[in-house]
Design a protein around this motif. Structure first.
Motif, PDB file in Angstrom:
ATOM      1  N   THR A   1       0.770  -1.350  -0.082  1.00  0.00           N
ATOM      2  CA  THR A   1      -0.036  -0.253  -0.344  1.00  0.00           C
ATOM      3  C   THR A   1       0.758   0.686  -0.120  1.00  0.00           C
ATOM      4  N   ALA A   2       2.080   0.821   0.078  1.00  0.00           N
ATOM      5  CA  ALA A   2       3.383   2.334   0.742  1.00  0.00           C
ATOM      6  C   ALA A   2       3.250   2.828  -1.290  1.00  0.00           C
ATOM      7  N   GLN A   3       3.348   4.718  -0.702  1.00  0.00           N
ATOM      8  CA  GLN A   3       3.191   5.292  -2.279  1.00  0.00           C
ATOM      9  C   GLN A   3       4.623   5.549  -2.061  1.00  0.00           C
ATOM     10  N   PRO A   4       4.978   5.143  -3.680  1.00  0.00           N
ATOM     11  CA  PRO A   4       6.681   4.886  -4.115  1.00  0.00           C
ATOM     12  C   PRO A   4       8.076   5.612  -3.232  1.00  0.00           C
ATOM     13  N   ARG A   5       7.472   6.793  -3.125  1.00  0.00           N
ATOM     14  CA  ARG A   5       8.136   7.562  -2.750  1.00  0.00           C
ATOM     15  C   ARG A   5       8.572   7.329  -1.523  1.00  0.00           C
ATOM     16  N   LEU A   6       7.946   6.838  -0.586  1.00  0.00           N
ATOM     17  CA  LEU A   6       8.169   6.154   0.530  1.00  0.00           C
ATOM     18  C   LEU A   6       9.506   4.721   0.778  1.00  0.00           C
ATOM     19  N   VAL A   7       9.989   5.100   1.657  1.00  0.00           N
ATOM     20  CA  VAL A   7      10.701   3.933   2.453  1.00  0.00           C
ATOM     21  C   VAL A   7      10.553   3.764   2.828  1.00  0.00           C
ATOM     22  N   LEU A   8      10.305   2.186   3.120  1.00  0.00           N
ATOM     23  CA  LEU A   8      10.291   1.158   4.640  1.00  0.00           C
ATOM     24  C   LEU A   8      10.942   0.359   4.781  1.00  0.00           C
ATOM     25  N   SER A   9      11.977   0.044   6.595  1.00  0.00           N
ATOM     26  CA  SER A   9      12.111  -0.604   7.405  1.00  0.00           C
ATOM     27  C   SER A   9      12.137  -1.313   6.571  1.00  0.00           C
ATOM     28  N   GLU A  10      13.465  -2.719   6.936  1.00  0.00           N
ATOM     29  CA  GLU A  10      13.114  -4.748   6.224  1.00  0.00           C
ATOM     30  C   GLU A  10      12.157  -4.817   7.551  1.00  0.00           C
ATOM     31  N   ASP A  11      12.522  -3.921   8.951  1.00  0.00           N
ATOM     32  CA  ASP A  11      11.419  -4.862   9.408  1.00  0.00           C
ATOM     33  C   ASP A  11      10.061  -4.498   9.801  1.00  0.00           C
TER      34      ASP A  11
ATOM     35  N   LYS B   1       8.525  -1.804  10.551  1.00  0.00           N
ATOM     36  CA  LYS B   1       8.245  -1.292  11.556  1.00  0.00           C
ATOM     37  C   LYS B   1       8.695   0.680  11.332  1.00  0.00           C
ATOM     38  N   SER B   2       8.749   1.133  10.616  1.00  0.00           N
ATOM     39  CA  SER B   2       9.711   2.315  10.192  1.00  0.00           C
ATOM     40  C   SER B   2       9.314   3.195   8.462  1.00  0.00           C
ATOM     41  N   MET B   3       9.226   4.224   8.980  1.00  0.00           N
ATOM     42  CA  MET B   3       9.409   4.798   7.276  1.00  0.00           C
ATOM     43  C   MET B   3       9.868   6.161   7.625  1.00  0.00           C
ATOM     44  N   ILE B   4      10.596   6.501   6.067  1.00  0.00           N
ATOM     45  CA  ILE B   4      10.908   8.152   6.294  1.00  0.00           C
ATOM     46  C   ILE B   4      10.213   8.115   4.368  1.00  0.00           C
ATOM     47  N   GLY B   5      10.206  10.106   4.645  1.00  0.00           N
ATOM     48  CA  GLY B   5      10.138  10.289   3.662  1.00  0.00           C
ATOM     49  C   GLY B   5      10.394  10.513   2.466  1.00  0.00           C
ATOM     50  N   GLY B   6      11.095   9.958   1.279  1.00  0.00           N
ATOM     51  CA  GLY B   6      11.766   9.631   0.501  1.00  0.00           C
ATOM     52  C   GLY B   6      11.413  11.271  -0.714  1.00  0.00           C
ATOM     53  N   ASP B   7      12.909  11.801  -2.174  1.00  0.00           N
ATOM     54  CA  ASP B   7      12.367  12.690  -2.962  1.00  0.00           C
ATOM     55  C   ASP B   7      11.972  11.927  -4.343  1.00  0.00           C
ATOM     56  N   ILE B   8      12.881  10.225  -3.973  1.00  0.00           N
ATOM     57  CA  ILE B   8      13.059   9.266  -5.065  1.00  0.00           C
ATOM     58  C   ILE B   8      11.735   8.394  -5.711  1.00  0.00           C
ATOM     59  N   ARG B   9      11.080   8.465  -6.495  1.00  0.00           N
ATOM     60  CA  ARG B   9       9.708   7.314  -6.858  1.00  0.00           C
ATOM     61  C   ARG B   9      10.293   6.326  -6.533  1.00  0.00           C
ATOM     62  N   GLN B  10      10.959   5.369  -6.217  1.00  0.00           N
ATOM     63  CA  GLN B  10      10.544   3.254  -6.596  1.00  0.00           C
ATOM     64  C   GLN B  10      10.108   3.649  -7.304  1.00  0.00           C
ATOM     65  N   ARG B  11      10.472   2.158  -8.386  1.00  0.00           N
ATOM     66  CA  ARG B  11       9.364   1.553  -9.299  1.00  0.00           C
ATOM     67  C   ARG B  11       8.539   0.734  -8.891  1.00  0.00           C
ATOM     68  N   LEU B  12       8.196   0.669  -8.608  1.00  0.00           N
ATOM     69  CA  LEU B  12       7.355  -0.528  -7.719  1.00  0.00           C
ATOM     70  C   LEU B  12       5.505  -0.902  -8.300  1.00  0.00           C
ATOM     71  N   PRO B  13       5.226  -2.000  -8.210  1.00  0.00           N
ATOM     72  CA  PRO B  13       4.207  -2.150  -9.072  1.00  0.00           C
ATOM     73  C   PRO B  13       3.142  -1.228  -9.012  1.00  0.00           C
ATOM     74  N   ASP B  14       2.256  -1.116  -9.749  1.00  0.00           N
ATOM     75  CA  ASP B  14       1.436  -0.362  -9.214  1.00  0.00           C
ATOM     76  C   ASP B  14      -0.592  -0.930  -9.649  1.00  0.00           C
ATOM     77  N   ASN B  15       0.071  -1.475  -8.500  1.00  0.00           N
ATOM     78  CA  ASN B  15      -1.319  -2.126  -8.090  1.00  0.00           C
ATOM     79  C   ASN B  15      -2.755  -1.667  -7.395  1.00  0.00           C
ATOM     80  N   PRO B  16      -3.536  -2.322  -7.188  1.00  0.00           N
ATOM     81  CA  PRO B  16      -4.977  -1.551  -6.518  1.00  0.00           C
ATOM     82  C   PRO B  16      -4.907  -0.941  -5.091  1.00  0.00           C
ATOM     83  N   GLU B  17      -3.746  -1.510  -4.551  1.00  0.00           N
ATOM     84  CA  GLU B  17      -3.800  -1.475  -3.259  1.00  0.00           C
ATOM     85  C   GLU B  17      -2.891   0.407  -2.868  1.00  0.00           C
TER      86      GLU B  17
END
Length: 478
Positions: free
Chosen positions: A316-326, A328-344
């Motif tokens: 569900t995370a917007q492509p600019r969000l960077v999630l930790s491996e666990d 449990k945490s998240m940071i707002g990034g400035d680069i849009r990651q290449r992630l599948p544009d699934n409905p969720e």
């Protein structure tokens, strides 16, 4: 009779019919007519009869020298003589120039004062922008009247707000009264220990009543003060608009500034903490009905919040969000990651949901935040919109608080500012699915931050919800 006619009559009455000038040392004949002593003396010398003379007005004869000094007429003549042409014009409703005694027909927009045609050609006003006084008055009066309409509408809004909040205060007081009767009825069946608890709860309700009444009085006082202020300003502006045009234009800029007042900021009548306390009593009452004979049974029957092990859902995370491996945490990034544009997935806004949602029970989770950057947290319906621009509010299926540009707010309509005494470092998010309740507490101080009004989740799954701005971050605990 008009004022100008009265002035003319006064001046005419102060004129001698012989010399046609104002009376000088006037005397009165027995027929009642008045003349200057010197004029009457000369008149008598020219008369042919030696014993008797006749009145120049009515020809009634009188012995020579038989007349009386008229002191009152002498004083009236002095007053009439002092009346200037300017005062005569002003008595006809025309204001005239103090310097040139000409009608004030123009308005100087630079000096904000009415002027005459002679003033217009003077060195003082020659380079200034002027307009016909009637045109200038009409223009400014239109502006003032439009402001008046806005102020009247604002006053009506404040009156409606006062009425609405008064009804809410009565509703809240009614709820506390209901809870009071319920508590008394239940505690009458318990032991002495529970009777002590009953007195304690009633005392708390009494304090809550006082707090509600105090808040209501403070709120009504603020609204009443604003209503009075608006009323005074409206009366002042209406009186101003009824003035003559030249007088109306005196200090017109200052009058405009009075009208351009800041819109009244609606105060908060009842804090979320008060509503939370009342809601706590309403939750406690069903429990009291189920209590048995011992306090231990009471404690064991208290409904608990279960601590949820919340993790973030990368789908569900917007492509600019960077999630930790666990997760449990998240940071707002400035680069849009290449992630599948699934409905969720949220594709535009920096939002993310928790992996697991809830359809029942009472749950809570802790979030560690920093007093910097922009972030938000709360819960969202499963059906919340994922694509395009999204407005956060209850109607769109989100219940959240946020830090935005240094200010803490609850995302309501309109936005509710949160007067926090100190920035929170760790926040508990509480979700009671059955009662439709969402609340936020400062985990360090146990002080309530905000509680949303009860809602109906209608059996829909509810997810933890988060967002962060560029460079901002948070972490979930444990």
């Amino acid at each position: 009779m008009a004022a100008s006619d009265s002035v003319k009559t006064l001046q005419a009455a102060a004129l001698c019919s012989i010399c046609l000038d104002y009376f000088k040392d006037p005397v009165t004949l027995r027929c009642g007519h008045n003349f200057c002593r010197e004029c009457l003396t000369h008149y008598c010398k020219r008369a042919q009869a030696s014993y008797a003379r006749s009145c120049p007005e009515c020809r009634d004869q009188f012995p020579e020298g038989e007349f009386q000094v008229n002191r009152q007429l002498r004083e009236m003549a002095k007053i009439a003589q002092k009346i200037s042409p300017r005062e005569v014009k002003e008595s006809r409703g025309e204001r005239v120039c103090m310097e040139h005694e000409e009608p004030l027909k123009l308005f100087c927009e630079v000096d904000e004062t009415p002027i005459c045609l002679v003033c217009r050609e003077s060195q003082v006003h020659r380079a200034h922008t002027v307009a016909p006084i009637r045109e200038a008055a009409k223009n400014f009066k239109g502006q003032i009247q439009s402001r008046l309409e806005l102020m009247k509408k604002e006053k009506d809004e404040v009156l409606a707000l006062k009425s609405s909040e008064d009804r809410e205060s009565q509703k809240l007081l009614k709820q506390t009264n209901i809870e009071r009767h319920n508590i008394v009825a239940e505690f009458n069946q318990l032991h002495r220990f529970l009777e002590e608890q009953e007195r304690l709860l009633l005392a708390q309700l009494e304090e809550l009543d006082k707090e509600i009444v105090k808040r209501r009085e403070e709120y009504v006082a603020k609204l009443s003060a604003e209503i009075s202020s608006l009323g005074d300003l409206i009366s002042e502006m209406e009186k101003k608009c009824r003035q003559p045009e030249s007088e109306f234009l005196q200090g017109i800029r200052s009058t405009q500034k009075k009208c351009e007042r800041e819109k009244f900021q609606h105060p908060v009548a009842f804090s979320p903490e008060i509503k939370w306390k009342i809601w706590e009593f309403s939750q406690r009452n069903p429990f009291l009905k189920r209590v048995t004979k011992t306090f231990r049974d009471t404690v064991s029957a208290t409904p608990k919040y279960s601590t949820a092990n919340v993790t973030l859902d990368p789908d569900t995370a917007q492509p600019r969000l960077v999630l930790s491996e666990d997760r449990k945490s998240m940071i707002g990034g400035d680069i849009r990651q290449r992630l599948p544009d699934n409905p969720e997935r949220f594709d535009t806004e920096p939002f993310v949901l928790g992996r697991d949602g809830f359809t029942s029970g009472r749950h809570c989770w802790e979030v560690e935040v920093k007093d910097e950057g922009d972030w938000g947290m709360g819960v969202a319906r499963e059906s919340v919109r994922r694509k395009g621009e999204i407005s956060l509010n209850i109607e769109m299926g989100t219940w959240a608080v946020e830090r935005w540009e240094g200010e803490y707010t609850a995302i309501t309509s309109p936005i509710t500012r949160l007067p926090l005494s100190r920035p929170p470092k760790r926040i508990w998010v509480y979700l009671d699915y059955v009662w439709g309740q969402v609340a936020f507490l400062n985990a360090n101080t146990s002080v309530l931050i905000y509680v949303f009004p009860p809602a109906s989740f209608s059996g829909e799954r509810i997810y933890p919800f988060f967002w962060v701005g560029l460079g901002s971050q948070f972490r979930l605990h444990p």
